[in-house]
Scaffold this active site. Structure first.
Site, short mmCIF file in Angstrom:
data_model
loop_
_atom_site.label_atom_id
_atom_site.label_comp_id
_atom_site.label_asym_id
_atom_site.label_seq_id
_atom_site.Cartn_x
_atom_site.Cartn_y
_atom_site.Cartn_z
N LYS A 13 34.21 66.75 -27.09
CA LYS A 13 33.00 67.28 -26.43
C LYS A 13 33.34 68.29 -25.34
O LYS A 13 32.75 69.36 -25.27
CB LYS A 13 32.22 66.10 -25.86
CG LYS A 13 31.05 66.46 -24.99
CD LYS A 13 30.19 65.25 -24.76
CE LYS A 13 30.97 64.09 -24.16
NZ LYS A 13 30.74 63.93 -22.71
N ARG A 88 22.70 60.97 -19.19
CA ARG A 88 23.32 59.83 -19.88
C ARG A 88 22.29 58.76 -20.22
O ARG A 88 22.57 57.86 -20.99
CB ARG A 88 24.34 59.16 -18.95
CG ARG A 88 25.69 59.78 -18.89
CD ARG A 88 26.59 59.18 -19.94
NE ARG A 88 27.93 58.85 -19.47
CZ ARG A 88 28.88 59.71 -19.17
NH1 ARG A 88 28.65 60.98 -19.22
NH2 ARG A 88 30.07 59.29 -18.79
N ARG A 127 46.52 59.90 -27.85
CA ARG A 127 46.30 60.73 -26.67
C ARG A 127 47.34 60.37 -25.59
O ARG A 127 47.66 59.21 -25.38
CB ARG A 127 44.89 60.46 -26.16
CG ARG A 127 44.47 61.27 -24.97
CD ARG A 127 42.98 61.39 -24.93
NE ARG A 127 42.33 60.17 -24.45
CZ ARG A 127 41.00 60.05 -24.32
NH1 ARG A 127 40.20 61.02 -24.65
NH2 ARG A 127 40.49 58.93 -23.87
N ARG A 162 47.11 56.22 -21.19
CA ARG A 162 46.20 55.46 -20.34
C ARG A 162 46.09 54.06 -20.89
O ARG A 162 45.99 53.87 -22.09
CB ARG A 162 44.81 56.10 -20.35
CG ARG A 162 44.58 57.11 -19.26
CD ARG A 162 43.29 57.85 -19.45
NE ARG A 162 42.15 56.97 -19.78
CZ ARG A 162 40.92 57.41 -20.02
NH1 ARG A 162 40.66 58.71 -19.99
NH2 ARG A 162 39.93 56.59 -20.30
N ARG A 174 34.24 50.40 -26.05
CA ARG A 174 33.76 51.58 -25.33
C ARG A 174 32.85 52.43 -26.21
O ARG A 174 31.82 52.92 -25.77
CB ARG A 174 34.96 52.42 -24.91
CG ARG A 174 35.19 52.47 -23.41
CD ARG A 174 36.66 52.61 -23.08
NE ARG A 174 37.27 53.85 -23.54
CZ ARG A 174 38.58 54.01 -23.71
NH1 ARG A 174 39.41 53.02 -23.46
NH2 ARG A 174 39.06 55.15 -24.12
P1 ADP Z 1 33.91 59.22 -19.91
O1 ADP Z 1 33.95 59.95 -21.21
O2 ADP Z 1 35.12 58.35 -19.68
O3 ADP Z 1 32.63 58.52 -19.66
P2 ADP Z 1 33.16 61.22 -17.90
O4 ADP Z 1 34.08 62.16 -17.26
O5 ADP Z 1 32.00 61.78 -18.64
O6 ADP Z 1 34.10 60.36 -18.83
O7 ADP Z 1 32.58 60.20 -16.83
C1 ADP Z 1 33.40 59.43 -16.04
C2 ADP Z 1 32.56 58.47 -15.21
O8 ADP Z 1 31.74 59.21 -14.32
C3 ADP Z 1 31.59 57.60 -15.99
O9 ADP Z 1 32.22 56.45 -16.48
C4 ADP Z 1 30.54 57.29 -14.94
O10 ADP Z 1 30.99 56.29 -14.06
C5 ADP Z 1 30.48 58.58 -14.17
N1 ADP Z 1 29.43 59.48 -14.71
C6 ADP Z 1 29.62 60.68 -15.34
N2 ADP Z 1 28.45 61.22 -15.70
C7 ADP Z 1 27.48 60.36 -15.29
C8 ADP Z 1 26.05 60.33 -15.37
N3 ADP Z 1 25.36 61.32 -15.98
N4 ADP Z 1 25.40 59.27 -14.84
C9 ADP Z 1 26.05 58.28 -14.23
N5 ADP Z 1 27.38 58.22 -14.12
C10 ADP Z 1 28.11 59.25 -14.65
#
Ligand code: ADP
Ligand code: ZN
Length: 223
Positions: A13, A88, A127, A162, A174
């Site tokens: 993505k 989200r 990864r 990781r 997940r």
């Molecule tokens: P991942 O693919 O591991 O979820 P991201 O970089 O998208 O990776 O997000 C990492 C963390 O940041 C999420 O697990 C969450 O805690 C927080 N986060 C990111 N985007 C949002 C969002 N839109 N709303 C709430 N928390 C978010």
């Protein structure tokens, strides 16, 4: 133009969002990246967000939504943005619609990236990330291997896996959580006729660059 990227971990993505950003000349806004930057800089927002992120929980809306609203006020967003990681939840999607409406904008396109589950798991298991916290470059042993085994091309530090990337059942969990959280969003945007599904998979020889160029063509023709 406002584009939202949906897609589970390991779909690529971020890669597609980055390519679209380059080609369309509009910024990529990744809420995860903004949170991580704030954590690194130990800002108030970062300290607060980290309480949730470190537990794998979503950061509450009263932190996330104003942060996105503030980002949308910046000059580089006049022509649009590519959202990566936001919204989200349905609640966030509704607030986002309101935010955009206030600026005379709307969500123009939502891209739902899909990859077969077993291929995602294979990608995550292969990864590797740079152990240098300042670098954090990511590699894939199959698709994007480092030049020297186990060593980061960019900074020479050791590459590691990781912990949560090494356990297949944890990865499955997940991915299931992602599906549960995201399917309402898919429905929400489907009803608005802005959703476009794109399969991204090496099995059909369709990876990030191909998906991005197809999307650009589609955008030029129809959005
Ligand atoms: P991942 O693919 O591991 O979820 P991201 O970089 O998208 O990776 O997000 C990492 C963390 O940041 C999420 O697990 C969450 O805690 C927080 N986060 C990111 N985007 C949002 C969002 N839109 N709303 C709430 N928390 C978010
Ligand atoms: Zn490195």
């Amino acid at each position: 133009m406002i584009i939202i990227m949906l897609g589970a971990q390991g779909t690529g993505k971020g890669t597609v969002a980055g390519l679209l950003s380059e080609k369309l000349g509009i910024p990529q806004i990744s809420t995860g990246d903004i949170f991580r930057k704030n954590i690194k800089e130990e800002t108030e927002l970062g300290i607060e967000a980290n309480k949730y992120m470190s537990k794998g929980m979503l950061v509450p809306d009263d932190i996330t939504v104003p942060m996105v609203a503030k980002r949308l006020e910046m000059d580089d967003v006049v022509d649009g943005a590519i959202l990566d990681g936001f919204p989200r939840t349905i609640e966030q999607a509704k607030k986002f619609d309101e935010m955009l409406a206030a600026k005379g904008k709307k969500v123009d396109l939502v891209v739902n990236l899909t990859t077969p589950r077993d291929e995602i798991i294979e990608r995550i298991l292969t990864r590797r990330v740079c152990s240098n916290q300042e670098c954090k470059a990511t590699y894939n042993l199959i698709m994007h291997p480092p030049k020297k085994d186990g060593i980061c091309d960019k900074c020479g530090a050791k590459l590691v896996q990781r912990e949560d990337d090494s356990d297949e059942s944890a990865i499955n969990k997940r991915l299931e959580i992602y599906d549960v959280q995201t399917s309402p969003l898919v429905e929400y945007y489907e009803k608005r006729n802005v959703l476009r599904k794109e399969e991204i998979s090496s099995r059909i020889n369709r990876l990030g660059d191909k998906v991005a160029s197809d999307l650009i063509e589609y955008i030029k023709e129809s959005v």
